[in-house]
Write an enzyme that holds these catalytic residues in place. Structure first.
Site, short mmCIF file in Angstrom:
data_model
loop_
_atom_site.label_atom_id
_atom_site.label_comp_id
_atom_site.label_asym_id
_atom_site.label_seq_id
_atom_site.Cartn_x
_atom_site.Cartn_y
_atom_site.Cartn_z
N CYS A 202 4.55 -5.27 2.47
CA CYS A 202 5.54 -5.18 3.54
C CYS A 202 5.25 -3.89 4.29
CB CYS A 202 6.96 -5.24 2.98
SG CYS A 202 7.40 -3.85 1.92
N ALA A 203 6.25 -3.23 4.83
CA ALA A 203 6.01 -2.05 5.67
C ALA A 203 5.48 -0.87 4.87
CB ALA A 203 7.30 -1.65 6.39
#
Length: 515
Positions: free
Chosen positions: A461-462
């Site tokens: 993810c981020a």
């Protein structure tokens, strides 16, 4: 199941990374085209307005095409092979699905009480997707179709066909199967989804009816889900779909900026539906208070070095809204602090909501400025000054409460450990190590996860490398990962999340190369 949910949440976050820049463009474009601020210079007939309007309309691209964006983004995180081809398949089959729905409604919509000739807007239950007038299924429809295509892709992409049918293999075979699968799915959509829309409207009223208490509960739950990587699933439908407002809070807020800028009424009166994006207040006001508490409770001999480490991770939280580097420094050492952090986050959101202030406040200072302060400061500056006054007061509350609990319970937060061998790393430390031994660090993380043979698959993810493993017993503990230069790890069954930071995409690429 938990592994699949976490992977889904990570994939959902991929398109959200585009919102910061798009929000800045929309904010600046709205500011310069608002007649209430720039007067006649911003009149629709002026060259000034027309030039800035071009920029503004381009900035709205992301928010106006959210379904397409999520359809393409989901395969990036969930397709097990040939992700790029799966993105193409998902896009084509999503458009095919909407063409099926559109033609079915044009022929039989009247029998179902759906008038395809009505304008595609909130009350009509219709919308336009890439120029196709179709049923308004929002992000749920987009994700549902994309998930179905990903399933077909993972199962049939490598299907071996006879040599004389080889031209139909790969993506073409997935498209063929998906084409016929979209027919019954389209039929079910036009039969079932109108009823779902009625239920969603009822849910919207229930959520809004909870008022300030509902805002606090939403922020509290969002914070508590962060350690499990499930917080994206909680807020995504509120922010980007029709649960609270048609089109999602982000998209609708962007379209309402001119009206908001032209009025001096309280923001909560103008946009009560925006109350649920209050998750960012703890990022810009809470994290500095936490950092101050860590500094003043650290051993005197450790404070100078600790300050050099606290500054970059605090700025990352305040400016970018990425709080994991600072939150994960105390989550495992002192989980009671994280619960207190969640409670204070909810209280701050509730106080600001009671003061009548709403807006897009889920990110850091950059996002908040682009969506709120830049376009709306001229007409709502009094409310924003009040927001900062309350926020800074809560920074002090965070500091006092955290300091008291750390000293009272003698918690081993950063700078207070008996042995300082384990630490979290600053951005400069991490970059220095990468320049010399970048591949070696990735290799060590792979070894800490049990080696190649223990890896099932990997996504990100981020900020996190999300890895599904075969045997969790051979995975090293959180502090071992910190010693390697990461921000730690979370192990839940066979799912491991290694906290890397904003460079996780490049880290994942090197990790996959080793696999």
């Amino acid at each position: 199941m938990m592994q699949k949910i976490q992977k889904f949440g990570g994939a959902m976050f991929t398109p959200v990374l585009l919102f910061a820049f798009a929000g800045i463009v929309v904010g600046i474009g709205t500011l310069f085209t608002t007649q209430a601020i720039f007067g006649e210079l911003a009149s629709p007939e002026s060259l000034w307005f027309k030039c800035w309007n071009v920029v503004l309309q381009g900035g709205w691209t992301v928010f106006r095409q959210l379904p397409l964006l999520f359809v393409v983004a989901l395969p990036i995180g969930l397709a097990k092979k040939q992700n790029a081809r799966c993105c193409m398949e998902a896009l084509v089959l999503y458009l095919t699905f909407n063409y099926f729905v559109s033609i079915m409604l044009s022929q039989w919509g009247a029998d179902l009480g759906i008038d395809l000739t009505s304008q595609a807007e909130g009350g009509s239950h219709l919308t336009q997707i890439a120029g196709i007038e179709t049923l308004d299924m929002g992000m749920f429809g987009a994700l549902g179709i994309s998930a179905l295509v990903i399933f077909l892709h993972n199962r049939f992409y490598e299907k071996e066909l006879p040599e004389w049918l080889g031209i139909f293999s790969g993506s073409t075979f997935v498209f063929m199967i998906g084409f016929f699968a979209m027919l019954p799915v389209a039929v079910l959509a036009i039969l079932i989804w109108p009823q779902v829309q009625l239920l969603m409207s009822a849910l919207q009223q229930f959520v809004l009816g909870a008022g300030t208490l509902g805002v606090g509960l939403f922020v509290f739950l969002e914070k508590l889900l962060i350690p499990f990587g499930l917080h994206h699933l909680l807020y995504s439908s509120f922010y980007f779909d029709n649960v609270v407002i048609n089109g999602g809070i982000y998209s609708y807020w962007a379209t309402q900026l001119p009206q908001l800028a032209a009025s001096t009424e309280a923001l909560k009166e103008l946009a009560p539906w925006a109350s649920y994006t209050a998750t960012g207040f703890s990022k810009i006001f809470g994290c500095p208070g936490i950092a101050l508490a860590f500094y003043f409770t650290a051993k005197p001999q450790n404070r100078k070095r600790l300050l050099a480490l606290l500054i970059p991770i605090t700025l990352t939280a305040v400016l970018c809204g990425v709080t994991e580097p600072i939150e994960f420094t105390f989550l495992f050492i002192a989980p009671v602090l994280f619960i207190v952090h969640a409670v204070l986050s909810a209280l701050l959101a509730m106080v600001i909501n009671l003061l009548g202030i709403t807006g897009i406040f889920s990110g850091g200072l950059i996002e908040m400025a682009s969506f709120n302060w830049i376009p709306l400061m001229g007409s709502h500056w009094q409310q924003y000054l009040l927001l900062f006054a309350v926020g800074l007061a809560f920074t002090g509350i965070w500091f006092v409460v955290f300091r008291f609990i750390i000293l009272k319970l003698n918690l081993k937060t950063p700078g207070r450990q008996d042995e300082e061998n384990v630490k979290f790393y600053s951005k400069s430390d991490y970059r220095a190590s990468k320049s010399d031994e970048e591949t070696l660090i990735v290799q060590k993380v792979l070894e800490a996860l049990g080696g190649k043979e223990n890896i099932i698959d990997v996504t990100n993810c981020a900020t996190r490398l999300r890895v599904n493993i075969k045997d969790p017993k051979v995975v090293l503990d959180d502090q071992a990962f910190k010693a390697l230069g990461t921000h730690g790890c979370i192990t839940s069954g066979r799912s491991v999340q290694v906290i890397i930071g904003l460079s996780v995409a490049k880290f994942r690429e090197q990790f996959e190369n080793l696999l």
